[in-house]
Enzyme design. Structure first.
Site, PDB file in Angstrom:
ATOM      1  N   ASP A  99       0.850  -1.185   0.000  1.00 58.83           N
ATOM      2  CA  ASP A  99       0.000   0.000   0.000  1.00 58.83           C
ATOM      3  C   ASP A  99       0.885   1.235   0.000  1.00 58.83           C
ATOM      4  O   ASP A  99       2.087   1.164   0.277  1.00 58.83           O
ATOM      5  CB  ASP A  99      -0.943   0.013   1.198  1.00 58.83           C
ATOM      6  CG  ASP A  99      -0.209  -0.069   2.533  1.00 58.83           C
ATOM      7  OD1 ASP A  99       0.925  -0.589   2.563  1.00 58.83           O
ATOM      8  OD2 ASP A  99      -0.768   0.385   3.554  1.00 58.83           O
ATOM      9  N   GLU A 163       0.474  -1.574   5.737  1.00 53.22           N
ATOM     10  CA  GLU A 163       1.484  -1.015   6.633  1.00 53.22           C
ATOM     11  C   GLU A 163       1.234   0.457   6.906  1.00 53.22           C
ATOM     12  O   GLU A 163       1.627   0.973   7.957  1.00 53.22           O
ATOM     13  CB  GLU A 163       2.887  -1.213   6.039  1.00 53.22           C
ATOM     14  CG  GLU A 163       4.026  -1.077   7.016  1.00 53.22           C
ATOM     15  CD  GLU A 163       4.464   0.361   7.247  1.00 53.22           C
ATOM     16  OE1 GLU A 163       5.162   0.612   8.243  1.00 53.22           O
ATOM     17  OE2 GLU A 163       4.139   1.240   6.421  1.00 53.22           O
TER      18      GLU A 163
END
Length: 435
Positions: A99, A163
């Site tokens: 991400d 994350e």
């Protein structure tokens, strides 16, 4: 065993850039800022699998063992293993998250959601953090699958989801740890590949987001003696709280050992109030900010002390400094007192890596060999997940090969030459750990 480094060779630049082009092309869809933007990490998984499945046991084309683990639809993690010959001997690369933080194309000089190349610069959202690392470790695992060197250590790569938003749990590495899927990684060094500048990052900070809500009394600004100004109260109270914080948590001697750029800090970053006219003293306001805490202090201790300081100021609010001859925080004739209330959002602890571990020694030697020097550093930025891993018994070391100057920034880019050196550092680590 220099022959292992020779077998693995240098980074295949064309293959790396081709893969990174595909990954950055998905970056628009893996921005992490819920509820508006929820990443679909499986878009990244798809491209990684396209690179690795031809060398996997899944297709029969090679030795790589691939495990796609999902806890939410379209939000998968990927665990890839290259088997070694000695049971329990492990080397892992973890932390390459799929991400990215958000990007507004209107603020950029180039399209953040497609890879563009300017000489050595590979430009786009995620090139430094962290899709560049996803591509880099994919190329390493691909080369292992292609060349099949005989290794004692099993080499594991863990590409993770979510994350960039640790407030949402049960999606990424925390869920993998909870399910025991990473337990085998305790058999050797775990390299968290999510920092920058090619040097070992040996310490990170904890973060405590806080809100200080201030209550006063609304009144016309032409009659300030009849008001309790929450803005003035907030400024004076925060000044006192900060002063006490720095007395409680001064620079720690270990911060010099670890090379922290700053000690622990507490500061405001946002200010809000309900609104009103310029001639109106408001009834309340809220100051928000964070504590960045080096890992040698306890997050729980900080929160406890801040609460005690706020309670003490409330009890002795008459003693707090004021702003001018009619500024006050108590109106005895109305039996009114200004007041403070502190609240905390989810906090996280920092980490100090083990400087005596084999993993750290090997990383330093590899960095010095490839980059020419080694200069470990620490920052009070947060990597909350690695503290959890260390607490679980993993030998966590951190490194990264993007650029700190463009980390989470507009016009993000990395350098192809840095990624090439990162690949060489990885192969040097593998070689050293065979001894």
């Amino acid at each position: 065993m220099a022959d292992i480094e020779q077998v693995l060779g240098d980074l295949n630049k064309d293959s790396f850039v081709s893969l990174l082009t595909n990954l950055i092309g998905e970056s628009k869809y893996v921005q992490n800022n819920p509820p508006e933007l929820i990443p679909e990490e499986d878009r990244i998984v798809k491209h990684v699998l396209n690179s690795l499945l031809p060398y996997s046991t899944t297709t029969g084309g090679g030795p790589l063992i691939v495990n796609h683990v999902s806890y939410f639809p379209q939000r998968g993690n990927l665990i890839v293993e290259y088997p070694g010959t000695e049971q329990g001997k492990i080397l892992s690369f973890v932390g390459m998250h799929m991400d990215v933080v958000t990007a507004n194309p209107n603020d950029w000089e180039f399209d953040p959601f497609s890879l563009s190349i300017d000489g050595e610069k590979l430009r786009g959202r995620g090139t430094t953090d962290c899709l560049g690392h996803v591509a880099l470790v994919t190329e390493l695992m691909k080369k292992l699958g292609e060349t099949r060197p005989k290794l004692k250590s099993t080499v594991v790569a863990v590409f993770i989801a979510n994350e960039e938003n640790s407030a949402i749990t049960g999606v990424g590495v925390d869920a993998l740890v909870k399910d025991g899927l990473l337990n085998k990684l305790k058999g050797g060094p775990l390299y968290w590949i999510d920092t920058a500048d090619k040097q070992p990052c040996i310490g990170t900070g904890g973060m405590i987001p806080w809100k200080l809500h201030v209550t006063g009394k609304l009144f016309h600004s032409g009659l300030p003696h009849k008001a309790i100004n929450p803005l003035e109260l907030g400024m004076e109270a925060l000044k006192e709280i900060q002063s006490r914080f720095y007395r409680d948590f001064p620079p720690h001697k270990e911060e010099q050992v670890y090379g922290f750029a700053t000690p622990s800090t507490m500061k405001p970053t946002q200010w809000s109030y309900p609104g009103g006219g310029i001639n109106q003293i408001p009834a309340e306001c809220t100051i928000s900010g964070d504590v960045r805490l080096t890992p040698f202090y306890s997050v729980e201790d900080v929160m406890s002390k801040l609460q005690k300081h706020v309670d003490d100021i409330n009890e002795n609010i008459e003693k707090l400094g004021t702003r001018g001859p009619v500024s006050k925080y108590v109106l005895p004739e109305e039996n009114l007192r200004g007041s403070l209330a502190v609240t905390f959002d989810e906090a996280s602890s920092g980490v100090a890596c083990n400087l005596k571990s084999r993993g750290f020694e090997v990383l330093c030697k590899a960095t010095e060999k490839i980059v020419g020097y080694v200069k470990p550093y620490s920052i009070t930025g947060t990597l909350p997940l690695i503290r959890e891993l260390k607490d679980e018994g993993f030998d966590v070391q951190t490194a990264g090969y993007g650029l700190m100057a463009t980390y989470h920034a507009k016009n993000e880019y990395c350098l192809l030459s840095d990624m090439c050196q990162g690949y060489q550092i990885f192969t040097s680590i593998i070689s050293q750990l065979e001894n």
